[in-house]
Write a protein that holds these residues in place. Structure first.
Motif, PDB file in Angstrom:
ATOM      1  N   PRO A   1       0.951  -1.385  -0.112  1.00  0.00           N
ATOM      2  CA  PRO A   1       0.053  -0.102  -0.111  1.00  0.00           C
ATOM      3  C   PRO A   1       0.705   1.395  -0.022  1.00  0.00           C
ATOM      4  O   PRO A   1       0.381   2.324  -0.577  1.00  0.00           O
ATOM      5  N   ALA A   2       1.899   1.203   0.638  1.00  0.00           N
ATOM      6  CA  ALA A   2       2.833   2.399   0.550  1.00  0.00           C
ATOM      7  C   ALA A   2       3.575   2.651  -0.767  1.00  0.00           C
ATOM      8  O   ALA A   2       3.686   3.754  -1.198  1.00  0.00           O
ATOM      9  N   ILE A   3       3.746   1.648  -1.362  1.00  0.00           N
ATOM     10  CA  ILE A   3       4.273   1.777  -2.848  1.00  0.00           C
ATOM     11  C   ILE A   3       3.361   2.591  -3.756  1.00  0.00           C
ATOM     12  O   ILE A   3       3.586   3.402  -4.451  1.00  0.00           O
ATOM     13  N   GLY A   4       2.022   1.864  -3.536  1.00  0.00           N
ATOM     14  CA  GLY A   4       1.008   2.498  -4.265  1.00  0.00           C
ATOM     15  C   GLY A   4       0.726   3.985  -3.864  1.00  0.00           C
ATOM     16  O   GLY A   4       0.414   4.684  -4.807  1.00  0.00           O
ATOM     17  N   GLY A   5       0.779   4.215  -2.733  1.00  0.00           N
ATOM     18  CA  GLY A   5       0.615   5.560  -2.297  1.00  0.00           C
ATOM     19  C   GLY A   5       1.773   6.400  -2.615  1.00  0.00           C
ATOM     20  O   GLY A   5       1.377   7.616  -3.159  1.00  0.00           O
ATOM     21  N   SER A   6       2.604   5.987  -2.643  1.00  0.00           N
ATOM     22  CA  SER A   6       3.959   6.969  -3.268  1.00  0.00           C
ATOM     23  C   SER A   6       3.788   7.210  -4.804  1.00  0.00           C
ATOM     24  O   SER A   6       4.046   8.290  -5.234  1.00  0.00           O
ATOM     25  N   ILE A   7       3.496   6.175  -5.392  1.00  0.00           N
ATOM     26  CA  ILE A   7       3.252   6.328  -7.162  1.00  0.00           C
ATOM     27  C   ILE A   7       2.029   7.382  -7.171  1.00  0.00           C
ATOM     28  O   ILE A   7       2.393   8.367  -8.052  1.00  0.00           O
ATOM     29  N   LEU A   8       1.051   7.457  -6.371  1.00  0.00           N
ATOM     30  CA  LEU A   8      -0.121   8.379  -6.716  1.00  0.00           C
ATOM     31  C   LEU A   8       0.396   9.897  -6.342  1.00  0.00           C
ATOM     32  O   LEU A   8      -0.186  10.810  -6.699  1.00  0.00           O
ATOM     33  N   LEU A   9       0.976   9.836  -5.048  1.00  0.00           N
ATOM     34  CA  LEU A   9       1.539  11.045  -4.492  1.00  0.00           C
ATOM     35  C   LEU A   9       2.732  11.782  -5.525  1.00  0.00           C
ATOM     36  O   LEU A   9       2.587  12.650  -6.036  1.00  0.00           O
ATOM     37  N   MET A  10       3.330  10.943  -6.352  1.00  0.00           N
ATOM     38  CA  MET A  10       4.321  11.293  -7.315  1.00  0.00           C
ATOM     39  C   MET A  10       3.605  11.822  -8.374  1.00  0.00           C
ATOM     40  O   MET A  10       3.987  13.133  -9.283  1.00  0.00           O
ATOM     41  N   ALA A  11       2.760  11.150  -8.848  1.00  0.00           N
ATOM     42  CA  ALA A  11       1.644  11.579  -9.954  1.00  0.00           C
ATOM     43  C   ALA A  11       1.120  12.853  -9.691  1.00  0.00           C
ATOM     44  O   ALA A  11       1.106  13.851 -10.653  1.00  0.00           O
ATOM     45  N   THR A  12       0.547  12.993  -8.606  1.00  0.00           N
ATOM     46  CA  THR A  12      -0.237  14.345  -8.308  1.00  0.00           C
ATOM     47  C   THR A  12       0.751  15.217  -8.074  1.00  0.00           C
ATOM     48  O   THR A  12       0.506  16.590  -8.586  1.00  0.00           O
TER      49      THR A  12
ATOM     50  N   LEU B   1      -1.233   1.700   6.675  1.00  0.00           N
ATOM     51  CA  LEU B   1      -2.382   1.591   5.670  1.00  0.00           C
ATOM     52  C   LEU B   1      -2.538   0.196   5.168  1.00  0.00           C
ATOM     53  O   LEU B   1      -1.553  -0.210   4.662  1.00  0.00           O
ATOM     54  N   PHE B   2      -3.643  -0.457   4.989  1.00  0.00           N
ATOM     55  CA  PHE B   2      -3.813  -1.735   4.706  1.00  0.00           C
ATOM     56  C   PHE B   2      -4.420  -1.846   3.368  1.00  0.00           C
ATOM     57  O   PHE B   2      -4.373  -2.859   2.634  1.00  0.00           O
ATOM     58  N   ASN B   3      -4.861  -0.833   2.708  1.00  0.00           N
ATOM     59  CA  ASN B   3      -5.354  -0.932   1.205  1.00  0.00           C
ATOM     60  C   ASN B   3      -4.722   0.179   0.466  1.00  0.00           C
ATOM     61  O   ASN B   3      -4.542   1.426   0.894  1.00  0.00           O
ATOM     62  N   LEU B   4      -4.780  -0.035  -0.848  1.00  0.00           N
ATOM     63  CA  LEU B   4      -4.322   0.947  -2.020  1.00  0.00           C
ATOM     64  C   LEU B   4      -5.336   1.934  -1.792  1.00  0.00           C
ATOM     65  O   LEU B   4      -6.436   1.845  -2.044  1.00  0.00           O
ATOM     66  N   PRO B   5      -4.987   3.312  -1.914  1.00  0.00           N
ATOM     67  CA  PRO B   5      -5.828   4.325  -2.303  1.00  0.00           C
ATOM     68  C   PRO B   5      -6.339   4.338  -3.777  1.00  0.00           C
ATOM     69  O   PRO B   5      -5.387   3.984  -4.728  1.00  0.00           O
ATOM     70  N   THR B   6      -7.396   4.598  -4.020  1.00  0.00           N
ATOM     71  CA  THR B   6      -8.175   4.452  -5.308  1.00  0.00           C
ATOM     72  C   THR B   6      -8.647   5.746  -5.942  1.00  0.00           C
ATOM     73  O   THR B   6      -8.887   5.876  -6.964  1.00  0.00           O
ATOM     74  N   GLU B   7      -8.614   6.639  -4.983  1.00  0.00           N
ATOM     75  CA  GLU B   7      -9.058   7.934  -5.436  1.00  0.00           C
ATOM     76  C   GLU B   7      -8.089   9.327  -4.990  1.00  0.00           C
ATOM     77  O   GLU B   7      -7.652   9.041  -4.033  1.00  0.00           O
ATOM     78  N   LEU B   8      -8.332  10.326  -5.504  1.00  0.00           N
ATOM     79  CA  LEU B   8      -7.781  11.332  -4.954  1.00  0.00           C
ATOM     80  C   LEU B   8      -8.013  12.002  -3.773  1.00  0.00           C
ATOM     81  O   LEU B   8      -7.311  12.304  -2.685  1.00  0.00           O
ATOM     82  N   THR B   9      -9.384  11.537  -3.072  1.00  0.00           N
ATOM     83  CA  THR B   9      -9.648  11.696  -1.708  1.00  0.00           C
ATOM     84  C   THR B   9      -9.493  10.597  -0.939  1.00  0.00           C
ATOM     85  O   THR B   9     -10.100  10.573   0.432  1.00  0.00           O
ATOM     86  N   SER B  10      -8.712   9.482  -1.199  1.00  0.00           N
ATOM     87  CA  SER B  10      -8.558   8.505  -0.324  1.00  0.00           C
ATOM     88  C   SER B  10      -7.456   8.747   0.595  1.00  0.00           C
ATOM     89  O   SER B  10      -6.432   9.318   0.262  1.00  0.00           O
ATOM     90  N   LYS B  11      -7.305   8.214   1.689  1.00  0.00           N
ATOM     91  CA  LYS B  11      -6.086   8.383   2.624  1.00  0.00           C
ATOM     92  C   LYS B  11      -5.072   7.563   1.833  1.00  0.00           C
ATOM     93  O   LYS B  11      -5.193   6.631   1.151  1.00  0.00           O
ATOM     94  N   VAL B  12      -3.762   8.126   2.274  1.00  0.00           N
ATOM     95  CA  VAL B  12      -2.659   7.873   1.709  1.00  0.00           C
ATOM     96  C   VAL B  12      -1.527   7.690   2.515  1.00  0.00           C
ATOM     97  O   VAL B  12      -1.386   8.344   3.341  1.00  0.00           O
ATOM     98  N   SER B  13      -0.679   6.610   2.555  1.00  0.00           N
ATOM     99  CA  SER B  13       0.574   6.410   3.273  1.00  0.00           C
ATOM    100  C   SER B  13       1.858   6.516   2.023  1.00  0.00           C
ATOM    101  O   SER B  13       1.324   6.540   0.850  1.00  0.00           O
ATOM    102  N   ALA B  14       3.225   6.297   2.467  1.00  0.00           N
ATOM    103  CA  ALA B  14       4.097   6.430   1.320  1.00  0.00           C
ATOM    104  C   ALA B  14       5.248   5.513   2.064  1.00  0.00           C
ATOM    105  O   ALA B  14       5.095   5.539   3.335  1.00  0.00           O
ATOM    106  N   MET B  15       6.118   5.406   1.307  1.00  0.00           N
ATOM    107  CA  MET B  15       7.112   4.527   1.505  1.00  0.00           C
ATOM    108  C   MET B  15       8.025   5.058   2.860  1.00  0.00           C
ATOM    109  O   MET B  15       8.213   4.307   3.525  1.00  0.00           O
TER     110      MET B  15
END
Length: 542
Positions: A320-331, A478-492
């Motif tokens: 989940p942290a890897i996915g969160g980092s990817i979404l954060l970097m895209a944003t 975080l136990f799940n991948l964020p799926t939207e811009l309004t989802s809670k996010v963690s990072a590596m």
């Protein structure tokens, strides 16, 4: 006038001592080497805890030594003595394959787990329709006023992506409601494979100066992606994963290697090194499997990369942290790149030289050195407290990190724009071009390599930040991948921080924390290596 003695006197500079200069130079060299060696020892220590190479069977080490290390050393040594450019080409191909394989995993996370393939396809179609309209408007730009073109372009994108509520649906909604849709691997082949096919086709058409060859190469790339998705399940590889990895990693690497073989006759022997490394790795993997040699009991394994957090270090994962980092970097990239480049273009090409612009220059330079925790407090105050947005979401985290790197992007972009020779601008003006046409057609294309390099390095800083995310209330676990811009996010980095503080124990210190640090450093090194390669490539062409 200086003399040949150890020291001399130069007007306005005073006494100049060669001995002092030599001592100072060697002191700087010693300090640099001390820092490099210390950092290397620290990284080796962390990597040893994470990968644990000494836990492998001696036969495992011997097998890869004979199949990979020895052949690569022999070929590399020969090329180092006879043809250094060929050695660089071989290393470039190997590094390109390794980095693209790493990034293909991130692409798979986004386009398979975070964004469903059908949703991705719907938005691609929704973007292609207005993009086609833009091409048509550009073709007839001399007959259509600028205001009308801007209005038509904006309306086309808004109507295509959003639609008109209560009147007609947007294109993504229409596509997702179709009664018959292709399989996920077909969609990934069309979307990702299509992008790779276009890039490969343009690359081949440019180096061969033949449009037909480019079309054939693009079609071959698309066919290879589809074939990998079909054959993958028979080899135990998921069809979706096969399509993603082939389109993102294998197709670009093969295209680059093929282009080098055609255009660089003297250096193409360096491709032998790449072949030795790839074949040696595959042969070694097959041999250790046949003989039953156990590999290193590494904590950086498939389970660690694809699992969520756990209360035990052995089962803890970074997914989940890897996915969160990817979404954060895209944003962050979506927010900081256009704002930073736009500000740099205005300050360098349009802004007058007065007290106000000099005041802005000083403040941008100062903001680049502000600690990251201050930007976290700024994001908390502006986005959360003042605007009333929820804490710890992808959008708020990305916006806060975008503020952090925005001064860096502006400064690096300004330096790249300033480096464009003024003669090129004057030549454009002499041909009758306007200032905007000069900026669009001359300045930005020439400065783009430097702008891109600076942006990638800035994103590398953002991906390793923890303090701003803590300030805006991003969850540590975080136990799940964020799926939207309004989802809670963690990072590596935030997950590693949680393991070393909230879950502090001997197991986490010696297992999960080193593994997380190694993954984060691998991503940072990959991003920085891309920036360095791009910079060197464009500098050699200039």
């Amino acid at each position: 006038m200086a003399t040949d003695t150890d020291s001399g006197y130069i007007d306005s500079f005073g006494q100049v001592s060669r001995t002092t200069g030599t001592v100072f130079r060697y002191l700087l060299l010693a300090a640099t080497m001390f820092g490099i060696v210390t950092l290397a020892v620290l990284l080796v220590y962390v990597a040893n805890d994470a990968i644990r190479p000494l836990t492998a069977d001696p036969g495992w080490h011997l097998t890869f030594f004979l199949t990979l290390v020895v052949p690569a050393a022999v070929v590399g040594g020969y090329l180092a003595r006879r043809n250094v450019p060929a050695l660089k080409l071989g290393g470039m191909v190997v590094g390109m394959l390794a980095v693209f394989l790493m990034f293909s995993g991130g692409v798979a996370i986004v386009f398979v787990d975070i964004v469903p393939p059908l949703t991705g396809l719907s938005y691609v179609v929704a973007l292609l329709v207005p993009a086609a309209l833009v091409v048509v408007l550009t073709k007839y730009e001399q007959r259509i006023s600028f205001t009308l073109r801007v209005a038509a372009t904006g309306a086309a994108f808004v109507l295509s992506l959003v639609g008109v509520p209560g009147y007609f649906h947007s294109i993504p909604e229409i596509v997702r409601q179709l009664p018959v849709v292709p399989a996920d691997w077909v969609i990934l082949t069309l979307v990702l494979g299509g992008v790779a096919a276009v890039a490969v086709g343009q690359y081949v058409a440019r180096i061969r100066e033949d449009t037909t060859a480019g079309l054939a190469a693009g079609a071959s790339a698309l066919l290879l992606t589809g074939l990998a998705a079909v054959v993958g399940p028979t080899l135990g590889v998921d069809a979706n994963a096969a399509a993603v990895v082939t389109s993102v990693a294998f197709v670009p690497t093969l295209a680059y290697a093929g282009g080098a073989a055609v255009t660089r006759e003297r250096e193409r022997i360096g491709l032998l090194l790449a072949a030795v490394v790839v074949v040696g790795s595959l042969v070694g993997a097959a041999a250790v499997d046949v003989f039953g040699f156990a590999g290193p009991q590494s904590w950086v394994d498939w389970q660690f990369l694809t699992s969520a957090h756990s209360g035990t270090a052995e089962n803890a994962g970074l997914y989940p942290a890897i996915g969160g980092s990817i979404l954060l970097m895209a944003t962050v990239a979506a927010l900081s790149f256009p704002l930073g480049v736009g500000a740099a273009v205005y300050l360098e090409e349009y802004a007058p030289d007065n007290a106000f612009t000099r005041f802005i220059d000083v403040n941008i330079s100062n903001l680049a050195g502000v600690p990251s925790v201050v930007y976290g407090l700024l994001g908390l105050g502006v986005f959360v407290t003042y605007l009333g947005q929820p804490t710890g979401t992808v959008l708020i985290g990305g916006a806060t990190l975008a503020l952090l790197i925005l001064p860096i992007v502006i400064i690096s972009s300004r330096e790249a724009i300033r480096a464009v020779p003024s003669d090129m601008r004057q030549a454009s003006y002499g041909m009758g071009a306007t200032r905007w046409q000069t900026v669009k057609n001359v300045v930005l294309p020439e400065a783009f390599p430097g702008i891109l390099t600076g942006t990638i390095l800035a994103l590398g800083r953002a991906i390793g930040e923890t303090a701003p995310l803590i300030m805006i209330g991003a969850p540590n676990v975080l136990f799940n991948l964020p799926t939207e811009l309004t989802s809670k996010v963690s990072a590596m980095p935030l997950q590693v921080y949680a393991w070393s503080s909230l879950f502090a124990s001997e197991d986490f210190y010696t297992k999960a924390v080193p593994a997380g640090v190694v993954v984060l450093l691998a991503v940072l090194l990959a991003m920085n290596s891309i920036a360095i390669v791009l910079r060197n490539k464009f500098e050699s062409e200039s």
